[in-house]
Design an enzyme around this catalytic site. Structure first.
Site, mmCIF file in Angstrom:
data_model
loop_
_atom_site.group_PDB
_atom_site.id
_atom_site.type_symbol
_atom_site.label_atom_id
_atom_site.label_comp_id
_atom_site.label_asym_id
_atom_site.label_seq_id
_atom_site.Cartn_x
_atom_site.Cartn_y
_atom_site.Cartn_z
ATOM 1 N N GLU A 1 -7.069 -4.320 -6.216
ATOM 2 C CA GLU A 1 -7.057 -2.872 -6.459
ATOM 3 C C GLU A 1 -5.912 -2.218 -5.699
ATOM 4 O OE1 GLU A 1 -11.025 -1.067 -6.469
ATOM 5 O OE2 GLU A 1 -10.202 0.636 -5.363
ATOM 6 N N ASP B 1 -4.878 1.725 -4.708
ATOM 7 C CA ASP B 1 -5.515 3.049 -4.732
ATOM 8 C C ASP B 1 -4.664 4.193 -4.246
ATOM 9 O OD1 ASP B 1 -8.018 2.001 -5.299
ATOM 10 O OD2 ASP B 1 -8.635 1.912 -3.205
ATOM 11 N N GLU C 1 -5.984 8.096 -3.426
ATOM 12 C CA GLU C 1 -7.112 9.036 -3.460
ATOM 13 C C GLU C 1 -6.656 10.315 -2.783
ATOM 14 O OE1 GLU C 1 -10.912 7.719 -1.915
ATOM 15 O OE2 GLU C 1 -10.816 5.880 -3.084
#
Ligand SMILES: *[C@@H]1O[C@H](CO)[C@@H](O)[C@H](O)[C@H]1NC(C)=O
Ligand SMILES: *[C@@H]1O[C@H](CO)[C@@H](O)[C@H](O)[C@H]1NC(C)=O
Ligand SMILES: *[C@@H]1O[C@H](CO)[C@@H](O)[C@H](O)[C@H]1NC(C)=O
Length: 281
Positions: free
Chosen positions: A98, A100, A102
């Site tokens: 993953e 990411d 955010e």
């Protein structure tokens, strides 16, 4: 059909090709949120929203195995405290990889936090957090991932902010065999997001809305039966791209001036020793 009838047909085809360069209807599915997520303007704009009942999210139709993936986001304006807008690539599952981004909201005028992480084979714990050098709620800005067999680089408006290099030769896992989908969602995380959970979501401000436009993927797409790259991959410069000295200087500028958390310096958190990649960069 005579020549004068053909001309408008040609013009129309060209316009369609240009427009299809970024069409959310073509590249993404809204996956949850019961009408809170919307694709607008013939696929050129996507909005997610959050109210007291629920948030919303979308997912790419395709899976990608390496690419330069750009998306423009305009984050929840005003008092966005407690909200989180996540934009990430993930292969999903127990041993998932993953990458990411955010975005943790804040009170009006207080800075958003851009939180980043990289997971390999289900293991993350590689958080780095940044303030941004602009207000991410005023305009669209481009958030990109360059992912190739040598490196993962996070970019904000083409400025590199973070690199996770392939250090497999040093025994560190690198995401390179699990294709990933692109996901995004907007949800309530007021138990931790803003000042560690001190500031709660002000529901009188709902619905909260984040907007997306101008998605572009120069990438290799993957399905269980075939894999293909958007153009001849041996000619795709992103496949071999790495940080040059200008890029190195930019990343250092960002990390010096805007980085607010780096797992690689958090010796309290890792009393047995910092993760091995930390001593390599
Ligand atoms: C919100 O603003 C406060 C005060 O400036 C700051 O400490 C914090 O890092 C900001 N961001 C978040 C997501 O809490
Ligand atoms: C859309 O994205 C492309 C490539 O990612 C970029 O060159 C172009 O300037 C963007 N368009 C707008 C209107 O920002
Ligand atoms: C891709 O480009 C390389 C270098 O120009 C060339 O040798 C190769 O044949 C091309 N492959 C395809 C599938 O077009």
């Amino acid at each position: 059909m005579n020549i004068s009838q053909m001309i408008p047909v040609f013009v129309l085809i060209n316009v369609l090709v240009l427009v299809s360069a970024s069409d959310f209807n073509q590249d993404f599915d809204i996956t949850w949120g019961d009408g809170r997520a919307k694709i607008l303007n013939n696929g050129q704009l996507l909005t997610l929203s959050l109210d007291k009942t629920s948030g919303s999210g979308f997912q790419s139709k395709k899976q990608y195995l390496f690419g330069k993936i750009d998306m423009q986001l305009k984050l929840v304006p005003g008092n966005s405290a407690g909200t989180v807008t996540a934009y990430y690539l993930s292969s999903v599952g127990n041993a998932h990889d993953e990458i990411d981004f955010e975005f943790l909201g804040n009170l009006s005028g207080d800075p958003y936090i851009l939180h980043t992480n990289v997971f390999t084979q289900g293991k993350g714990n590689r958080e780095q957090q940044f303030y941004l050098w602009f207000d991410p709620t005023k305009d669209f800005h481009t958030y990109s991932v360059l992912w190739n067999p040598q490196t993962i680089i996070f970019y904000v408006d083409e400025t590199p902010i973070r690199e996770f290099k392939n250090l497999e030769s040093k025994g560190i896992l690198f995401p390179k065999s699990q294709p990933m989908w692109i996901y995004s969602s907007l949800w309530n995380a007021d138990d931790w997001a803003t000042r560690g959970g001190l500031v709660k979501t002000d529901w009188s401000q709902a619905p909260f809305t984040a907007s997306y436009q101008n998605f572009s993927a120069q990438a290799c797409t993957w399905t269980s039966s075939s894999s293909s790259c958007s153009s001849n991959s041996s000619q795709n410069s992103w496949m071999r791209q790495s940080l040059d000295s200008t890029g190195q200087a930019r990343i250092q500028w960002v990390q010096k001036n805007y980085m607010i958390y780096n797992y690689c310096t958090d010796t309290k958190r890792f009393p047995q020793g910092l993760p091995p990649e930390c001593s390599q960069s």
